[in-house]
Structure formats: structure tokens, C-alpha cells
Design an enzyme around this catalytic site. Sequence first.
Site, PDB file in Angstrom:
ATOM      1  N   ALA A   1      -9.892  -0.849  30.154  1.00  0.00           N
ATOM      2  CA  ALA A   1      -8.872  -1.813  30.560  1.00  0.00           C
ATOM      3  C   ALA A   1      -9.000  -1.988  32.065  1.00  0.00           C
ATOM      4  O   ALA A   1      -9.498  -1.099  32.766  1.00  0.00           O
ATOM      5  CB  ALA A   1      -7.495  -1.279  30.203  1.00  0.00           C
TER       6      ALA A   1
ATOM      7  N   GLY B   1     -10.570   1.496  27.095  1.00  0.00           N
ATOM      8  CA  GLY B   1     -10.280   0.338  26.245  1.00  0.00           C
ATOM      9  C   GLY B   1     -11.540  -0.298  25.676  1.00  0.00           C
ATOM     10  O   GLY B   1     -11.483  -0.946  24.621  1.00  0.00           O
TER      11      GLY B   1
ATOM     12  N   GLU C   1      -9.232   8.155  30.137  1.00  0.00           N
ATOM     13  CA  GLU C   1      -7.874   7.831  30.604  1.00  0.00           C
ATOM     14  C   GLU C   1      -7.213   9.003  31.311  1.00  0.00           C
ATOM     15  O   GLU C   1      -6.442   8.808  32.251  1.00  0.00           O
ATOM     16  CB  GLU C   1      -6.998   7.374  29.424  1.00  0.00           C
ATOM     17  CG  GLU C   1      -7.295   5.974  28.911  1.00  0.00           C
ATOM     18  CD  GLU C   1      -8.394   5.939  27.854  1.00  0.00           C
ATOM     19  OE1 GLU C   1      -9.104   6.941  27.672  1.00  0.00           O
ATOM     20  OE2 GLU C   1      -8.520   4.876  27.196  1.00  0.00           O
TER      21      GLU C   1
ATOM     22  N   GLU D   1     -12.330   1.679  22.691  1.00  0.00           N
ATOM     23  CA  GLU D   1     -11.340   1.320  21.665  1.00  0.00           C
ATOM     24  C   GLU D   1     -11.658  -0.041  21.033  1.00  0.00           C
ATOM     25  O   GLU D   1     -11.453  -0.241  19.836  1.00  0.00           O
ATOM     26  CB  GLU D   1      -9.933   1.346  22.283  1.00  0.00           C
ATOM     27  CG  GLU D   1      -9.508   2.775  22.624  1.00  0.00           C
ATOM     28  CD  GLU D   1      -8.304   2.859  23.544  1.00  0.00           C
ATOM     29  OE1 GLU D   1      -8.354   2.259  24.642  1.00  0.00           O
ATOM     30  OE2 GLU D   1      -7.317   3.516  23.181  1.00  0.00           O
TER      31      GLU D   1
HETATM   32  C1  HXC Z   1     -11.327  -2.510  36.823  1.00  0.00           C
HETATM   33  C2  HXC Z   1     -13.467  -1.730  37.142  1.00  0.00           C
HETATM   34  C3  HXC Z   1     -13.367  -0.897  36.003  1.00  0.00           C
HETATM   35  C4  HXC Z   1     -12.131  -0.948  35.269  1.00  0.00           C
HETATM   36  C5  HXC Z   1     -15.317  -0.622  36.855  1.00  0.00           C
HETATM   37  N1  HXC Z   1     -14.691  -1.508  37.625  1.00  0.00           N
HETATM   38  N2  HXC Z   1     -14.521  -0.228  35.857  1.00  0.00           N
HETATM   39  N3  HXC Z   1     -12.475  -2.517  37.550  1.00  0.00           N
HETATM   40  N4  HXC Z   1     -11.157  -1.750  35.731  1.00  0.00           N
HETATM   41  N5  HXC Z   1     -11.933  -0.233  34.172  1.00  0.00           N
HETATM   42  C6  HXC Z   1     -15.225  -2.194  38.817  1.00  0.00           C
HETATM   43  C7  HXC Z   1     -15.325  -1.263  40.015  1.00  0.00           C
HETATM   44  O1  HXC Z   1     -14.099  -1.154  40.666  1.00  0.00           O
HETATM   45  C8  HXC Z   1     -16.366  -1.993  40.847  1.00  0.00           C
HETATM   46  O2  HXC Z   1     -15.746  -3.085  41.497  1.00  0.00           O
HETATM   47  C9  HXC Z   1     -17.301  -2.575  39.809  1.00  0.00           C
HETATM   48  O3  HXC Z   1     -16.549  -2.602  38.585  1.00  0.00           O
HETATM   49  C10 HXC Z   1     -18.541  -1.709  39.601  1.00  0.00           C
HETATM   50  O4  HXC Z   1     -18.121  -0.398  39.322  1.00  0.00           O
HETATM   51  P1  HXC Z   1     -18.616   0.877  40.154  1.00  0.00           P
HETATM   52  O5  HXC Z   1     -17.594   1.930  40.012  1.00  0.00           O
HETATM   53  O6  HXC Z   1     -18.999   0.495  41.531  1.00  0.00           O
HETATM   54  O7  HXC Z   1     -19.950   1.242  39.352  1.00  0.00           O
HETATM   55  P2  HXC Z   1     -20.573   2.692  39.147  1.00  0.00           P
HETATM   56  O8  HXC Z   1     -20.518   3.488  40.411  1.00  0.00           O
HETATM   57  O9  HXC Z   1     -21.908   2.469  38.514  1.00  0.00           O
HETATM   58  O10 HXC Z   1     -19.621   3.433  38.100  1.00  0.00           O
HETATM   59  C11 HXC Z   1     -19.473   2.887  36.793  1.00  0.00           C
HETATM   60  C12 HXC Z   1     -18.260   3.562  36.081  1.00  0.00           C
HETATM   61  C13 HXC Z   1     -17.013   3.436  36.990  1.00  0.00           C
HETATM   62  C14 HXC Z   1     -18.587   5.038  35.808  1.00  0.00           C
HETATM   63  C15 HXC Z   1     -18.089   2.853  34.752  1.00  0.00           C
HETATM   64  O11 HXC Z   1     -16.869   2.065  37.395  1.00  0.00           O
HETATM   65  C16 HXC Z   1     -15.756   3.883  36.332  1.00  0.00           C
HETATM   66  O12 HXC Z   1     -15.485   5.095  36.213  1.00  0.00           O
HETATM   67  N6  HXC Z   1     -14.921   2.915  35.919  1.00  0.00           N
HETATM   68  C17 HXC Z   1     -13.610   3.210  35.344  1.00  0.00           C
HETATM   69  C18 HXC Z   1     -13.749   3.667  33.933  1.00  0.00           C
HETATM   70  C19 HXC Z   1     -12.404   4.016  33.322  1.00  0.00           C
HETATM   71  O13 HXC Z   1     -11.657   4.838  33.851  1.00  0.00           O
HETATM   72  N7  HXC Z   1     -12.054   3.354  32.191  1.00  0.00           N
HETATM   73  C20 HXC Z   1     -10.796   3.553  31.542  1.00  0.00           C
HETATM   74  C21 HXC Z   1      -9.766   2.622  32.126  1.00  0.00           C
HETATM   75  S1  HXC Z   1      -8.149   2.956  31.465  1.00  0.00           S
HETATM   76  P3  HXC Z   1     -16.054  -3.418  43.055  1.00  0.00           P
HETATM   77  O14 HXC Z   1     -15.132  -4.562  43.352  1.00  0.00           O
HETATM   78  O15 HXC Z   1     -15.785  -2.185  43.840  1.00  0.00           O
HETATM   79  O16 HXC Z   1     -17.507  -3.801  43.062  1.00  0.00           O
HETATM   80  C22 HXC Z   1      -8.192   2.306  29.930  1.00  0.00           C
HETATM   81  C23 HXC Z   1      -6.901   2.501  29.186  1.00  0.00           C
HETATM   82  C24 HXC Z   1      -6.780   1.658  27.949  1.00  0.00           C
HETATM   83  O17 HXC Z   1      -9.140   1.741  29.477  1.00  0.00           O
HETATM   84  C25 HXC Z   1      -5.372   1.707  27.419  1.00  0.00           C
HETATM   85  C26 HXC Z   1      -4.364   1.123  28.349  1.00  0.00           C
HETATM   86  C27 HXC Z   1      -3.030   0.811  27.676  1.00  0.00           C
END
Ligand code: HXC
Length: 264
Positions: free
Chosen positions: A70, A115, A138, A118
Site C-alpha cells: 500500500a 498490500g 507491515e 495481498e
Molecule cells: C510508497 C513506496 C513504497 C510504498 C517503495 N516506494 N515502496 N512508496 N509506498 N509501499 C517508493 C520509495 O519511497 C522510492 O520513492 C521508490 O518507491 C523506490 O523505492 P526505494 O526504496 O528507493 O527502492 P529500493 O531501495 O530498491 O527498496 C525497495 C523496497 C523498499 C525494499 C521495496 O522500497 C521498501 O521497503 N518499500 C516499502 C515496502 C513496504 O513496507 N510495504 C508494505 C507497505 S504497508 P522515491 O521518491 O524516494 O524515489 C502495506 C499495508 C497494507 O502494504 C494494508 C494497509 C491497510
Amino acid sequence: MNNSAYQTLGFESLDGGVCLLTINRPASLNALNSATFTDLAHALERVAGDDEARVLLITGAGEKAFVAGADISEMQAMTAVEAMALSQTALRVFRQLELLPIPVIALVNGYCLGGGCELALACDWIIASESAVFGQPEVNLGITPGFGGTQRLSRLIGPARAMEMIVSGRQVKADEALAWGLVNHLYPQERLMPEALAMADLIRQKGPLAIALSKQAIVRGQGLDLDSACQIESQSFGLCFSSDDQEEGVAAFLEKRKPVFKGV
Ligand code: HXC
């Protein structure tokens, strides 16, 4: 043909009744924001109303991610009520996806997190590139999964493995995901789409009504006891015998020819 009019999605009708939906926000690794859910709900309506559709493929734009979760930037200022509303929207759209009368295959081409995992779990099965990475991270953000992950993941791979993934938040590589039954098949990245299209071609040759009824029995049977679930199967089986497709399928076998199914 790309007949997409969406801000966050690519939507294409390919030959042979194949619909291709691409989550298209590569700058944020295809993170699912509110607009994505609006677009997804609309696109799924279109697929459901398309009599020619036989298979839906879902993937992520680019080579790095299927969906990295998400959209975290939308979560920063969210109230509890808004967070629950987001979860409810996602659950509704993912159920809409799960109940489509055609098979849905997730083509996981990179990060498949939170997400995103999911979303893949709401598809009928997952195929993935050898470099795909799965996870429910998460807990790193101090939150739980909210789009059905605690339930669909544990039903697919068992509660102990789901528990490990969800409470550790660790990234699970493609080969481990395959061994755990999260993924049906792994392919080199460039083979993902050709293999999905070959599977779609196989499915396209079968009876659409039998496919829809089989899918419904499997999906709706998941939440039921064995006896009740088998009753869905029994009624589906009986219903097939009111269809032209059943007459055609059986006749074709006995006449040693290929069947021509019409979905009625
Ligand atoms: C918003 C995101 C994102 C996300 C990545 N980006 N994941 N933006 N939401 N979930 C963005 C980063 O901020 C970055 O933007 C660009 O995408 C590239 O990501 P990087 O981090 O620079 O790439 P990298 O170093 O290769 O790392 C990849 C990654 C990391 C390991 C996937 O991005 C990461 O950990 N992302 C978050 C993953 C996560 O926590 N997902 C769960 C979310 S909570 P910029 O602008 O800096 O270039 C969820 C809950 C669901 O899903 C239920 C809710 C009700």
C-alpha cells in the site's frame, strides 16, 4: 490493444479473451494508493461484463516490482477511521477480484510486499520470476496487514509459515515461496508473460461455464466445512448437465474430435 483510460492501471484486451491488467505506478514501485482501488474496481467490472474474457493476468509495470505494498505516503496522516475505510475498500475490491468467473493469474515480476502480496493472494494463483521477493513487512511500520493477508496467506501456506512471515516481516525469496506453495511456478523474468499466455491458451480451450462453476466451488468452499463445500460442488456438477457445453464436451470425446464450447 491498449484500451486503458486509467490513471494507475494499464488495461489491455489481448487476443483469445486474455485481459491484462498492469499496476502502473513505477515511480513508487507500483504502490497501491486510493486511486488504484477506484481504477481496479472499475476495471474488474469491465472484465466481469466482458463475455469474451477467458483469463485475467495481473502484473506490475517495470522489472523491479509487482507491487511494493500500500502507498505508505498516504498512511502518514490517516486517522483510525480512515485506515479502516481503506482496509474495507481493499477487501471489497480484492473479493470482487476473487469472485470473477474467470481464472486470474498474478505475474509477480519483482517485489511483492504488503498490500502487493495481498493482491497476489486474491488472484487464483501466482507465477513469479526467479528474482521475485515476497513479504508482509507491515510490522516494520508498526501496523498489521489490512488487505486480507492474515487470512489468505495462512489459508494458502498454513498458519505457522504465515505467522513467521507476518511477525518477522522478513523477505521471502522466490525459491522459498515456491517450496512453501505460495507460488505455483517460477520462470526467468522474460518467460513470465509467454508462460502465462500459454496457460491462458490452454484454459481458453475448455468450457467457460465449467471453469466458472469449478472456480466458484473452490473459492466459496474455502470458508465452509467439507460437507457444505461438497454440496456446492455437487450442485455445480448437476448444473453442468443443463448446458450445451456438457453435451458438446461429451459428444466430442465420443466422436474423437475437439469440442467447441460456447459457455452456455
Ligand atoms: C510508497 C513506496 C513504497 C510504498 C517503495 N516506494 N515502496 N512508496 N509506498 N509501499 C517508493 C520509495 O519511497 C522510492 O520513492 C521508490 O518507491 C523506490 O523505492 P526505494 O526504496 O528507493 O527502492 P529500493 O531501495 O530498491 O527498496 C525497495 C523496497 C523498499 C525494499 C521495496 O522500497 C521498501 O521497503 N518499500 C516499502 C515496502 C513496504 O513496507 N510495504 C508494505 C507497505 S504497508 P522515491 O521518491 O524516494 O524515489 C502495506 C499495508 C497494507 O502494504 C494494508 C494497509 C491497510
